[in-house]
Each structure stands twice: as C-alpha cells, then as structure tokens.
Design a protein around this motif. Sequence first.
Motif, short mmCIF file in Angstrom:
data_model
loop_
_atom_site.label_atom_id
_atom_site.label_comp_id
_atom_site.label_asym_id
_atom_site.label_seq_id
_atom_site.Cartn_x
_atom_site.Cartn_y
_atom_site.Cartn_z
N THR A 261 89.48 -4.97 -80.14
CA THR A 261 89.87 -3.59 -79.87
C THR A 261 89.02 -2.98 -78.75
N SER A 262 87.73 -3.31 -78.73
CA SER A 262 86.87 -2.79 -77.66
C SER A 262 87.29 -3.33 -76.31
N GLU A 263 87.59 -4.62 -76.25
CA GLU A 263 87.99 -5.22 -74.98
C GLU A 263 89.35 -4.71 -74.53
N VAL A 264 90.28 -4.52 -75.46
CA VAL A 264 91.59 -3.98 -75.11
C VAL A 264 91.46 -2.56 -74.57
N ALA A 265 90.64 -1.73 -75.24
CA ALA A 265 90.45 -0.36 -74.78
C ALA A 265 89.83 -0.33 -73.38
N ARG A 266 88.87 -1.21 -73.12
CA ARG A 266 88.24 -1.26 -71.80
C ARG A 266 89.25 -1.65 -70.73
N ALA A 267 90.02 -2.71 -71.00
CA ALA A 267 90.99 -3.18 -70.02
C ALA A 267 92.08 -2.13 -69.75
N LEU A 268 92.57 -1.50 -70.79
CA LEU A 268 93.60 -0.48 -70.61
C LEU A 268 93.05 0.74 -69.90
N ARG A 269 91.79 1.09 -70.15
CA ARG A 269 91.17 2.23 -69.47
C ARG A 269 91.13 1.99 -67.95
N ILE A 270 90.70 0.80 -67.55
CA ILE A 270 90.63 0.49 -66.12
C ILE A 270 92.03 0.39 -65.53
N TRP A 271 92.95 -0.20 -66.29
CA TRP A 271 94.33 -0.32 -65.79
C TRP A 271 94.95 1.06 -65.59
N LEU A 272 94.73 1.97 -66.52
CA LEU A 272 95.27 3.32 -66.38
C LEU A 272 94.69 4.02 -65.16
N LEU A 273 93.39 3.87 -64.94
CA LEU A 273 92.76 4.50 -63.77
C LEU A 273 93.37 3.95 -62.48
N GLY A 274 93.52 2.63 -62.42
CA GLY A 274 94.10 2.04 -61.23
C GLY A 274 95.54 2.46 -61.01
N GLN A 275 96.33 2.52 -62.08
CA GLN A 275 97.72 2.94 -61.94
C GLN A 275 97.83 4.40 -61.53
N PHE A 276 96.94 5.24 -62.05
CA PHE A 276 96.95 6.65 -61.67
C PHE A 276 96.66 6.81 -60.18
N LEU A 277 95.67 6.08 -59.69
CA LEU A 277 95.38 6.13 -58.26
C LEU A 277 96.55 5.60 -57.45
N ALA A 278 97.17 4.53 -57.92
CA ALA A 278 98.31 3.95 -57.20
C ALA A 278 99.48 4.92 -57.18
N MET A 279 99.74 5.59 -58.29
CA MET A 279 100.85 6.54 -58.34
C MET A 279 100.65 7.70 -57.37
N ILE A 280 99.43 8.24 -57.32
CA ILE A 280 99.15 9.34 -56.40
C ILE A 280 99.29 8.87 -54.95
N ALA A 281 98.69 7.70 -54.64
CA ALA A 281 98.73 7.20 -53.26
C ALA A 281 100.16 6.93 -52.82
N VAL A 282 100.93 6.26 -53.66
CA VAL A 282 102.31 5.92 -53.30
C VAL A 282 103.15 7.19 -53.16
N GLY A 283 102.98 8.14 -54.08
CA GLY A 283 103.76 9.37 -54.01
C GLY A 283 103.48 10.16 -52.74
N VAL A 284 102.19 10.31 -52.40
CA VAL A 284 101.82 11.08 -51.21
C VAL A 284 102.27 10.37 -49.94
N LEU A 285 102.00 9.07 -49.84
CA LEU A 285 102.38 8.33 -48.63
C LEU A 285 103.89 8.29 -48.45
N THR A 286 104.62 8.13 -49.54
CA THR A 286 106.08 8.10 -49.43
C THR A 286 106.62 9.44 -48.96
N THR A 287 106.10 10.52 -49.54
CA THR A 287 106.55 11.86 -49.14
C THR A 287 106.28 12.12 -47.66
N LEU A 288 105.07 11.82 -47.21
CA LEU A 288 104.72 12.04 -45.81
C LEU A 288 105.56 11.16 -44.89
N GLY A 289 105.76 9.90 -45.29
CA GLY A 289 106.56 9.00 -44.46
C GLY A 289 108.01 9.44 -44.35
#
Length: 355
Positions: A188-216
Amino acid sequence: MAENPRSAGFATGVLLPSAALIIAGLLLWQLRHLLLLGFAAALLAIAFSSLAKIIDERSGIGWYLSLLVVVVAVISGVAGFSSLLGAQVTGEITQLARRAPDLAISIGNWLGLEDPWRWLEQQARRVFRDMSLLQGISGVSSVVYSTLIETLLVVAGGIYLAARPAVYRGGFLRLLPPNWRSRGASATSEVARALRIWLLGQFLAMIAVGVLTTLGLFALGIPSAIALGFLAGLLEFVPYVGPVISAVPALAVGLAESPTKAALVFALYFAIQQAEGLFIAPMIQRKAVDLPPALAVFAIIAFGIILGPMGVVLAAPLTVLSVVLVKVLWLEETQHNGDRPDRVSDRKPASETGR
C-alpha cells in the motif's frame, strides 16, 4: 450410516472456500462501477493528502486545517476558472455542438460514409449505454445527472479518505491474514507513492498540453481554440487514447476551414504530444513506474472492454496499481526466495550435486 471423514474434510476445506470465492467474485463484479468510484476517490485522496502534507510540514497548523486549506483552495481555483473562462469555454463548446452535424457530414463525405451523423449517434449510444448508475432514468439528462452525482460522491469520498488515511489503511490491513499484513503495508505504501508521482506528472502534462494547444490553435486561427485546448488538457489524463480523441474535433474544425488548416492542426497536435513524451513522460516513468507504451495501450483497451468508459478513464492509474502490486507482491518475493532468472543457470543438476 456414518459420514465419511474424508468427504466431510473435502467439503469443508475445498468446496466451501471455493464457493465463497465464487460468490465474492460475482459480488465484486456486480459492484465494479462502485469500486471504480471508490478508486477514483482514493486517487483524489492521495492528491489532497500530498498537498495537505506539504502545508502541514511548512506551517505546522495541523492535518485537518491543512486539508481544509487544500479543499478550499481547490474549490476556489475551480470557481475562479469557471468565472474567468467558464463562460468562454461553455460558449465555444455550445458553438462546436451546433456545428457538429455539419462537421460530421463534411468529415463523413471526406471518409466516404453515407450517413456519418447517424453513425456517430449509434456509437454514442453504445458508449454511454452502461455508464449511468441511475438505471431508472433514460436519455441524455440521465447521463448528466448521474455523472454529477458520481462526481460529488468521488469528491466527498476523497475528502473523507484524506482526512483519516491511517484509519482506512489500518482497517484494510486488519482484513488481511496476520502473515500477509507486513507485505500488505509495504504494497500500500509503494502504491500510494507511485500514484502520487503519477498524478503529479499527469497534472503537469494536462496543464502543459492544454496551454500549448490553446496557444497553437489561436496562432493558426482555428475557431473555438479555448474549448479545444481545454478538451485536449482534460483528455490528456487518458494516455495515448485521450490525445487522439481530443484531436478529432480540432481536425474537424480545421477541415471545415480548409485541408491546409487541418494539416497544420494535425502537425500541432503531433508536435505537442512528442514534446510531452520527451520531457514529462520520462519523469513519470523514472520516478513512479515504467509503463511501456504497448502495455499502456493494451491496458486501456482491456479495461475499457471489461469495465466500460470509466475503465478507459482510470486505465492508466489502474495499470500503475497493477504493475506496482505485481512488483511488490510477486517479483520481489521471487527474488527474495532466490528464484531470479540469473540464478537459475548457476544451479547444478541433481545428478551433479548427488556425487
């Protein structure tokens, strides 16, 4: 007539546990949509807990106040976005919906479909047929209301889980046999750690893709650029499949303008996805869990077939969960027992060891 002890032992030791497992499996299958909602609430709880931990460590105001700050900040952020860009996004989405029949016809003619609008309606019915929890109501309003209710359930569940994570984790571990609890805690500790990092990465990806797509899209002069960029950022949560789906309406709008615009839109989306794959995806894979593209794509398809649309949405975190559990509960245990493949070749045959 005396009862055969062997038959009684077989019924008690084999048949009853097997029947219990079958019944439990059928019950879990019937509750699969509710379990997916619970998993979504757990993801939200991990996000809330991560932010609350940062605030608590830096301010020392306590866990509950830190969580309250996070929840209020998130709600305020959503409300602020809605007030600033909500009307613009809603208006552009409405405009896209009004243009959808004409866009579908133009694309259908380009692809050689006889009645593209009717084909799209049939596909939409198939996708949303089993999505609602409220089976007694039919129509589009049913999907809207049930989605709203399910969203509120996920948010409320995420807040409750984040408020007392140790209590729920301890309760889950107590359900396991005593000799499994240590490995369960590690998993459970390892799953929580992996999902925490995955969520952070996906959040950054969502913001970057949304902003770049809109500007483009703005730079290319494509109508409804904000709505299309918002859709691209939102669907980035579903790797590989989400970007393809988000590109379809943008390509349709570009094709309605001119084939050249459609080609430029395709090039824009392709370039953004390549940039996301080069910079953000490696960070997620290096620190969370390495998901090969083929595994991720087939996992999305498999979860979609088994669990429906919500399975597609949650396919990536479910795959992260599955890979981490296999690694912690199976591969590490195998290596601990000395059954690693690199050790197999070092073992001598029985004929040699018996000399």
